[in-house]
Design an enzyme around this catalytic site. Structure first.
Site, PDB file in Angstrom:
ATOM      1  N   ASP A  62       0.891  -1.159   0.077  1.00 60.40           N
ATOM      2  CA  ASP A  62       0.073  -0.104   0.010  1.00 60.40           C
ATOM      3  C   ASP A  62       0.783   1.359   0.039  1.00 60.40           C
ATOM      4  O   ASP A  62       1.957   1.090  -0.545  1.00 60.40           O
ATOM      5  CB  ASP A  62      -0.850  -0.031   1.160  1.00 60.40           C
ATOM      6  CG  ASP A  62      -2.446   0.628   0.854  1.00 60.40           C
ATOM      7  OD1 ASP A  62      -2.243   1.833   0.558  1.00 60.40           O
ATOM      8  OD2 ASP A  62      -3.449   0.302   1.061  1.00 60.40           O
ATOM      9  N   HIS A 111       1.564   2.111  -3.335  1.00 58.41           N
ATOM     10  CA  HIS A 111       0.262   2.987  -3.859  1.00 58.41           C
ATOM     11  C   HIS A 111       0.952   4.554  -3.886  1.00 58.41           C
ATOM     12  O   HIS A 111       0.564   5.055  -5.025  1.00 58.41           O
ATOM     13  CB  HIS A 111      -0.886   2.888  -3.117  1.00 58.41           C
ATOM     14  CG  HIS A 111      -1.745   1.710  -3.202  1.00 58.41           C
ATOM     15  ND1 HIS A 111      -2.726   1.266  -2.595  1.00 58.41           N
ATOM     16  CD2 HIS A 111      -1.301   0.404  -3.982  1.00 58.41           C
ATOM     17  CE1 HIS A 111      -3.192  -0.165  -2.820  1.00 58.41           C
ATOM     18  NE2 HIS A 111      -2.236  -0.663  -3.767  1.00 58.41           N
TER      19      HIS A 111
END
Length: 469
Positions: free
Chosen positions: A284, A318
């Protein structure tokens, strides 16, 4: 030939100089003050080896009792080091107390249980910006002062597609139709309702059968915290999560964990944070700065501020450095200095994400001396319409202002050099790019409702921005 650029309700100014960027009142002077005022905690020169309290390095025996006894003895004696020697030590959660440095010697590995029942009793913690009683974080400190996790060892959460990760409801993480998950109505949606209506903590009891994963390292309402040198792998959820804490240093830590929501470091409601010399390779965001979700964040009303990221390496993720989406109490004074970001699996370099349910204000994000090899979507992305889980529209219009990027060199910016979308009634304010070179981007700039954007000595796809059509 340059590709089309989208400009909606925006005024771009191309100038030679930007006031207050390099003078003594610049944001970089404030960054230096923050860094200079942060000092590592110090400890008594006394040590307690967990082996002397019954720990066995066979990777099988549960050493929770040995860790607890060593920490308690160290605490009773006024603090010092609790030493984890070379070897593989299996355990449940570790709870630190004031004036204790959990020190991992070279060759040491702490392997954490994947049995949820080992993470009882439930503790006061947080999940995606909402407080609750839930499984203990793997390493947890509550209202402690002067604490550390240091050394050359490895912290292995053992999370995988066989445990913890399927609870995210992600097919790629082992979840299959019919399996329980955090998204079931009595789990995360129920916590969201508690957070929005202000239910007291004693009503927010989760744990077994609610499928909300524990964070890895969580100092909760702590001060003078050091996390240094260790390597962290296979996290159930967020990796390093200082919440309601101040004066925190994360130095030389390597995080390699590709599970769902495996953000590398998430300061939340926290102040005076230095993240330096770290490597992030995550599932993430590498670093995601938080400040509470929706009504909960507005009630708590503690900004995350004075956060410095220096000399770090971002690989997969991300985003390299991200603010949001849980940022309802506001974020200010974020500094990113002298970092490298490069991976075909890194989506963005700098990202701000919020929406009209979050509200909140982001004021002051300053980025300089960044080398970007490759990102997928954008070098800078600001999205005030971020959506996840369900309808994310509301009446709390966020504000984003004072964003500076200078001395940025990008080889491949992916889909966009700059991608920004604000509100007509709340445009993104004061975005400056100075000495930014993006060698390659499919679309140079796509911006909507941005007020006062200044581009100084900035080129995308080899063209000065004033020549981009």
């Amino acid at each position: 030939m340059a590709l089309p650029v989208v400009f909606i309700a925006c005024k771009i100014e191309v100038s030679e100089e930007v006031a207050n960027v390099t003078d003594k009142n610049s944001p970089w002077q404030l960054m230096r003050q923050i860094v200079d005022n942060l000092k590592e905690p110090t400890f008594q020169d006394i040590s307690y080896n967990i082996v002397d309290f019954g720990a066995i390095a066979d990777g099988v025996t549960n050493n929770s009792d040995a860790f607890s006894k060593a920490i308690e003895k160290c605490y009773e004696m006024g603090g010092g080091k609790v030493i984890v020697p070379s070897g593989k030590f299996y355990t449940g959660p570790i709870h630190l107390k004031s004036n204790i440095n959990l020190f991992l010697e070279k060759g040491s590995v702490i392997v954490f249980s994947t049995n949820p029942s080992d993470y009882y009793p439930l503790v006061h913690t947080s999940y995606e910006g909402m407080e609750l009683m839930n499984y203990s974080p793997l390493i947890y400190a509550y209202q402690a002062n002067n604490i550390a996790v240091t050394g050359d060892g490895v912290l292995n959460g053992q999370a995988s597609n066989e445990n913890w990760w399927p609870w995210s409801m992600g097919n790629k993480y082992g979840w299959k139709e019919g399996m329980p998950s955090q998204r079931d109505s009595l789990n995360l949606p129920r916590l969201m309702k508690f957070g929005e209506n202000g239910s007291p903590l004693n009503k927010r009891v989760f744990g077994d059968n609610h499928y909300l994963r524990p964070t890895f390292i969580e100092p909760f309402n702590c001060s003078n915290v050091l996390i240094k040198g260790v390597k962290i792998i296979n996290a159930p959820f967020w990796v390093i999560h200082p919440i309601k804490s101040k004066n925190v240093i994360v130095d030389g830590v390597t995080i390699d964990s590709h599970g769902p929501n495996n953000d590398g470091c998430n300061p939340e409601y926290s102040k005076n944070i230095l993240i330096k010399n770290c490597t992030f390779n995550t599932g993430d965001d590498c670093i995601a700065i938080k400040a509470g979700r929706d009504g909960e964040g507005r009630r708590v009303a503690i900004k995350s501020e004075n956060i410095v990221v220096q000399n770090c390496k971002m690989i997969d993720g991300h985003g390299g450095v991200v603010i949001g989406s849980e940022m309802s109490a506001g974020v200010s004074n974020v500094f990113v200095d002298n970092c490298t970001m490069d991976s075909p699996n890194l989506d963005r370099a700098i990202r701000i994400k919020t929406n009209s349910r979050r509200g909140g204000t982001v004021d002051g994000v300053y980025v300089r001396n960044i080398e970007v090899g490759q990102v997928k979507e954008a070098v800078l992305k600001i999205n005030m319409f971020y959506g996840i889980y369900s309808n994310q529209t509301g009446t709390f219009i966020p504000e984003v202002r004072n964003i500076l990027l200078e001395n940025i060199n990008v080889k491949n910016g992916g889909e966009f050099g700059i991608l920004a979308r604000g509100y007509v009634e709340s445009p993104i304010q004061n975005v400056t790019l100075k000495n930014v070179v993006i060698a390659k981007a499919k679309k140079e700039i796509s911006i909507e409702n941005v007020a006062n954007i200044k581009l100084v000595n900035t080129k995308i796809n080899g063209l000065p921005v004033e020549e981009i059509k």
